[in-house]
Structures are given as structure tokens and as C-alpha cells.
Design a protein around this motif. Structure first.
Motif, PDB file in Angstrom:
ATOM      1  N   ARG A 108      46.895-101.013  26.902  1.00 27.35           N
ATOM      2  CA  ARG A 108      48.159-100.469  27.400  1.00 27.35           C
ATOM      3  C   ARG A 108      48.175 -98.947  27.481  1.00 27.35           C
ATOM      4  O   ARG A 108      49.225 -98.338  27.625  1.00 27.35           O
ATOM      5  CB  ARG A 108      49.357-100.995  26.591  1.00 27.35           C
ATOM      6  N   GLY A 109      47.007 -98.311  27.406  1.00 25.82           N
ATOM      7  CA  GLY A 109      46.936 -96.865  27.609  1.00 25.82           C
ATOM      8  C   GLY A 109      47.226 -96.523  29.055  1.00 25.82           C
ATOM      9  O   GLY A 109      47.137 -97.362  29.953  1.00 25.82           O
ATOM     10  N   PHE A 110      47.576 -95.265  29.301  1.00 27.00           N
ATOM     11  CA  PHE A 110      47.973 -94.803  30.631  1.00 27.00           C
ATOM     12  C   PHE A 110      47.285 -93.468  30.914  1.00 27.00           C
ATOM     13  O   PHE A 110      47.348 -92.553  30.100  1.00 27.00           O
ATOM     14  CB  PHE A 110      49.496 -94.625  30.665  1.00 27.00           C
ATOM     15  N   VAL A 111      46.642 -93.385  32.079  1.00 28.80           N
ATOM     16  CA  VAL A 111      46.033 -92.145  32.547  1.00 28.80           C
ATOM     17  C   VAL A 111      46.758 -91.763  33.834  1.00 28.80           C
ATOM     18  O   VAL A 111      46.722 -92.504  34.810  1.00 28.80           O
ATOM     19  CB  VAL A 111      44.517 -92.315  32.795  1.00 28.80           C
ATOM     20  N   GLY A 112      47.427 -90.622  33.841  1.00 24.76           N
ATOM     21  CA  GLY A 112      48.251 -90.214  34.980  1.00 24.76           C
ATOM     22  C   GLY A 112      47.441 -89.775  36.187  1.00 24.76           C
ATOM     23  O   GLY A 112      46.219 -89.586  36.134  1.00 24.76           O
ATOM     24  N   LEU A 113      48.151 -89.564  37.281  1.00 26.44           N
ATOM     25  CA  LEU A 113      47.560 -89.142  38.548  1.00 26.44           C
ATOM     26  C   LEU A 113      46.699 -87.890  38.368  1.00 26.44           C
ATOM     27  O   LEU A 113      47.152 -86.908  37.781  1.00 26.44           O
ATOM     28  CB  LEU A 113      48.657 -88.804  39.561  1.00 26.44           C
ATOM     29  N   GLY A 114      45.468 -87.939  38.851  1.00 26.50           N
ATOM     30  CA  GLY A 114      44.608 -86.773  38.831  1.00 26.50           C
ATOM     31  C   GLY A 114      44.200 -86.295  37.451  1.00 26.50           C
ATOM     32  O   GLY A 114      43.645 -85.204  37.321  1.00 26.50           O
ATOM     33  N   ALA A 115      44.445 -87.076  36.421  1.00 27.12           N
ATOM     34  CA  ALA A 115      44.075 -86.671  35.068  1.00 27.12           C
ATOM     35  C   ALA A 115      42.576 -86.876  34.845  1.00 27.12           C
ATOM     36  O   ALA A 115      41.918 -87.632  35.558  1.00 27.12           O
ATOM     37  CB  ALA A 115      44.873 -87.459  34.033  1.00 27.12           C
ATOM     38  N   ILE A 116      42.066 -86.171  33.836  1.00 27.11           N
ATOM     39  CA  ILE A 116      40.661 -86.263  33.462  1.00 27.11           C
ATOM     40  C   ILE A 116      40.582 -86.606  31.982  1.00 27.11           C
ATOM     41  O   ILE A 116      41.235 -85.961  31.162  1.00 27.11           O
ATOM     42  CB  ILE A 116      39.926 -84.930  33.724  1.00 27.11           C
ATOM     43  N   ALA A 117      39.766 -87.615  31.657  1.00 28.95           N
ATOM     44  CA  ALA A 117      39.462 -87.945  30.259  1.00 28.95           C
ATOM     45  C   ALA A 117      37.951 -87.876  30.111  1.00 28.95           C
ATOM     46  O   ALA A 117      37.215 -88.541  30.838  1.00 28.95           O
ATOM     47  CB  ALA A 117      39.994 -89.322  29.894  1.00 28.95           C
ATOM     48  N   MET A 118      37.483 -87.057  29.179  1.00 29.66           N
ATOM     49  CA  MET A 118      36.062 -86.749  29.057  1.00 29.66           C
ATOM     50  C   MET A 118      35.379 -87.546  27.937  1.00 29.66           C
ATOM     51  O   MET A 118      36.039 -88.257  27.176  1.00 29.66           O
ATOM     52  CB  MET A 118      35.904 -85.247  28.848  1.00 29.66           C
ATOM     53  N   ASN A 119      34.067 -87.391  27.846  1.00 27.87           N
ATOM     54  CA  ASN A 119      33.238 -88.126  26.889  1.00 27.87           C
ATOM     55  C   ASN A 119      33.827 -88.137  25.487  1.00 27.87           C
ATOM     56  O   ASN A 119      34.269 -87.106  24.987  1.00 27.87           O
ATOM     57  CB  ASN A 119      31.835 -87.520  26.801  1.00 27.87           C
ATOM     58  N   LYS A 120      33.794 -89.327  24.900  1.00 30.14           N
ATOM     59  CA  LYS A 120      34.167 -89.558  23.505  1.00 30.14           C
ATOM     60  C   LYS A 120      35.630 -89.251  23.194  1.00 30.14           C
ATOM     61  O   LYS A 120      36.028 -89.263  22.033  1.00 30.14           O
ATOM     62  CB  LYS A 120      33.233 -88.831  22.548  1.00 30.14           C
ATOM     63  N   ALA A 121      36.432 -89.002  24.214  1.00 32.72           N
ATOM     64  CA  ALA A 121      37.873 -88.892  24.003  1.00 32.72           C
ATOM     65  C   ALA A 121      38.419 -90.297  23.800  1.00 32.72           C
ATOM     66  O   ALA A 121      37.801 -91.290  24.211  1.00 32.72           O
ATOM     67  CB  ALA A 121      38.539 -88.219  25.200  1.00 32.72           C
ATOM     68  N   VAL A 122      39.584 -90.380  23.152  1.00 34.20           N
ATOM     69  CA  VAL A 122      40.214 -91.678  22.891  1.00 34.20           C
ATOM     70  C   VAL A 122      41.685 -91.582  23.278  1.00 34.20           C
ATOM     71  O   VAL A 122      42.381 -90.652  22.861  1.00 34.20           O
ATOM     72  CB  VAL A 122      40.089 -92.073  21.405  1.00 34.20           C
ATOM     73  N   ILE A 123      42.136 -92.562  24.055  1.00 31.10           N
ATOM     74  CA  ILE A 123      43.547 -92.700  24.403  1.00 31.10           C
ATOM     75  C   ILE A 123      44.053 -93.935  23.688  1.00 31.10           C
ATOM     76  O   ILE A 123      43.572 -95.042  23.911  1.00 31.10           O
ATOM     77  CB  ILE A 123      43.739 -92.811  25.932  1.00 31.10           C
ATOM     78  N   GLY A 124      45.007 -93.750  22.785  1.00 38.10           N
ATOM     79  CA  GLY A 124      45.499 -94.831  21.947  1.00 38.10           C
ATOM     80  C   GLY A 124      46.343 -95.840  22.701  1.00 38.10           C
ATOM     81  O   GLY A 124      46.736 -95.626  23.852  1.00 38.10           O
ATOM     82  N   SER A 125      46.656 -96.944  22.040  1.00 37.05           N
ATOM     83  CA  SER A 125      47.503 -97.987  22.623  1.00 37.05           C
ATOM     84  C   SER A 125      48.876 -97.418  22.967  1.00 37.05           C
ATOM     85  O   SER A 125      49.450 -96.665  22.178  1.00 37.05           O
ATOM     86  CB  SER A 125      47.680 -99.144  21.634  1.00 37.05           C
ATOM     87  N   ASP A 126      49.383 -97.777  24.137  1.00 34.59           N
ATOM     88  CA  ASP A 126      50.701 -97.348  24.600  1.00 34.59           C
ATOM     89  C   ASP A 126      50.828 -95.831  24.686  1.00 34.59           C
ATOM     90  O   ASP A 126      51.933 -95.297  24.688  1.00 34.59           O
ATOM     91  CB  ASP A 126      51.815 -97.917  23.707  1.00 34.59           C
ATOM     92  N   ALA A 127      49.718 -95.109  24.759  1.00 38.26           N
ATOM     93  CA  ALA A 127      49.731 -93.653  24.885  1.00 38.26           C
ATOM     94  C   ALA A 127      49.607 -93.266  26.352  1.00 38.26           C
ATOM     95  O   ALA A 127      49.084 -94.031  27.165  1.00 38.26           O
ATOM     96  CB  ALA A 127      48.598 -93.042  24.074  1.00 38.26           C
TER      97      ALA A 127
END
Length: 188
Positions: A108-127
Motif C-alpha cells: 500500500r505504499g505510494f510513489v507520486g508523479l515524477g518521484a524518484i526512489a533510489m537504491n536501498k531506500a524503503v517506503i513503508g506501508s501506507d506511506a
């Protein structure tokens, strides 16, 4: 696991062939390379590139990757024997033109329009990683947190209304994928 999809480029490499659940919607113009697994009811939208030529990409169930997004990973290196696979949970929303690279996105994580998530980053549940944000290498977002900016920083915790809005977005994309699949089949 179905492999034949009209207008979709499915490319085996290094002995690895993408594994796509038969119920997943893969739009024409998508390119999927190598060690990619896509779960039931997920949707990969027009002109996305999923390239797992040096590690693996795992996408759970009912997750959507919206138009023009790029997903990749990094190989093992000295001092980093696991490399940076891209692991995406269930019911995740990845907005248009996002770049998601070698990170972990929990259910249930969310990555917004045009966002960048890089190596070894973590997006938590419902974040939620806000539109245009850059989550730099190794940063960890907790559950139900909103992060924004370049580099991204915690802005606040998400309330129940925001979390429900994200869940409604997931349901919308699951339903909309069925309509697109029908329209594409009818056009063939």
C-alpha cells in the motif's frame, strides 16, 4: 504465467524470462526485461520500462505502475553482495513518470508523479512519497508517513482520510485496467 502480450516487449536475458501472472494487465508499449515477476491483478501502464538485467524486480498483487515509469535495480558489488533488487509489495501505487530504482516499497505504499526512489531506500506501508520528490539512497520512510522535497524529508504523518484515498486509487486502477484490457482486445 502468461508471456504473450500484444504490443508488449518481453525480453529474456541471462537465462531469465519475465514471469507475468495471467490476470495482470500489461499495456501496449511496455518493455519488460529479464528477472521480473508481476503478481495477480497488477497493472503496468503504457510505455513503462521494467529492466531486471542485473538483479531482480518483484511486483506484488494489485499494484499499478503508471504510464512512462522506469523500474530498475543494481547488481551485487564488492561490499554489497545482495546488490539492490527492486521489491514492490501488494496494492502499491506508482504514479506517472516515476523512477523507482533498487528500493523496497511495502504494501500500500505510494510513489507520486515524477518521484524518484533510489537504491536501498524503503517506503513503508501506507506511506506516500510526494509528487516530484527524491528519496535518496538508504532513506527509510516509516508507515503512514508523507515525505516530499529534493532530497525528500518527512513532512507529516498521514491521517485515515489520506490512507483511504490511496486505497481508493488502487481500486480505481484495478477496475480501469479491466476496461483497457477489453478495449485493447476489441481493437485486435
Amino acid at each position: 504465467m502468461s508471456q504473450s502480450r500484444p504490443g508488449v516487449n518481453i525480453v529474456p536475458i541471462h537465462g531469465k524470462t519475465p514471469q507475468i501472472d495471467e490476470t495482470a494487465f500489461i499495456a501496449p508499449g511496455v518493455t519488460i526485461v529479464g528477472d521480473v515477476t508481476i503478481g495477480a491483478g497488477s497493472s503496468i501502464w503504457y510505455n513503462c520500462v521494467l529492466r531486471a538485467d542485473v538483479s531482480r524486480i518483484v511486483i506484488g498483487e494489485r499494484t499499478n505502475v503508471q504510464d512512462g515509469s522506469v523500474l530498475h535495480c543494481d547488481p551485487p558489488r564488492p561490499g554489497d553482495p545482495d546488490g539492490s533488487p527492486l521489491i514492490i509489495g501488494n496494492d502499491v501505487l506508482i504514479g506517472h513518470m516515476a523512477m523507482v530504482h533498487g528500493c523496497v516499497i511495502h504494501d500500500r505504499g505510494f510513489v507520486g508523479l515524477g518521484a524518484i526512489a533510489m537504491n536501498k531506500a524503503v517506503i513503508g506501508s501506507d506511506a506516500m512519497l510526494a509528487a516530484g520528490a527524491m528519496l535518496t539512497e538508504g532513506k527509510v520512510m516509516g508507515a503512514r508517513e508523507l515525505w516530499g522535497g529534493r532530497p525528500a524529508r518527512k513532512m507529516r504523518d498521514l491521517d485515515d482520510a489520506a490512507v483511504m484515498g490511496m486505497r481508493m486509487g488502487t481500486a480505481h486502477y484495478a477496475e480501469n485496467a479491466k476496461h483497457h484490457a477489453e478495449a485493447i482486445a476489441a481493437a485486435l
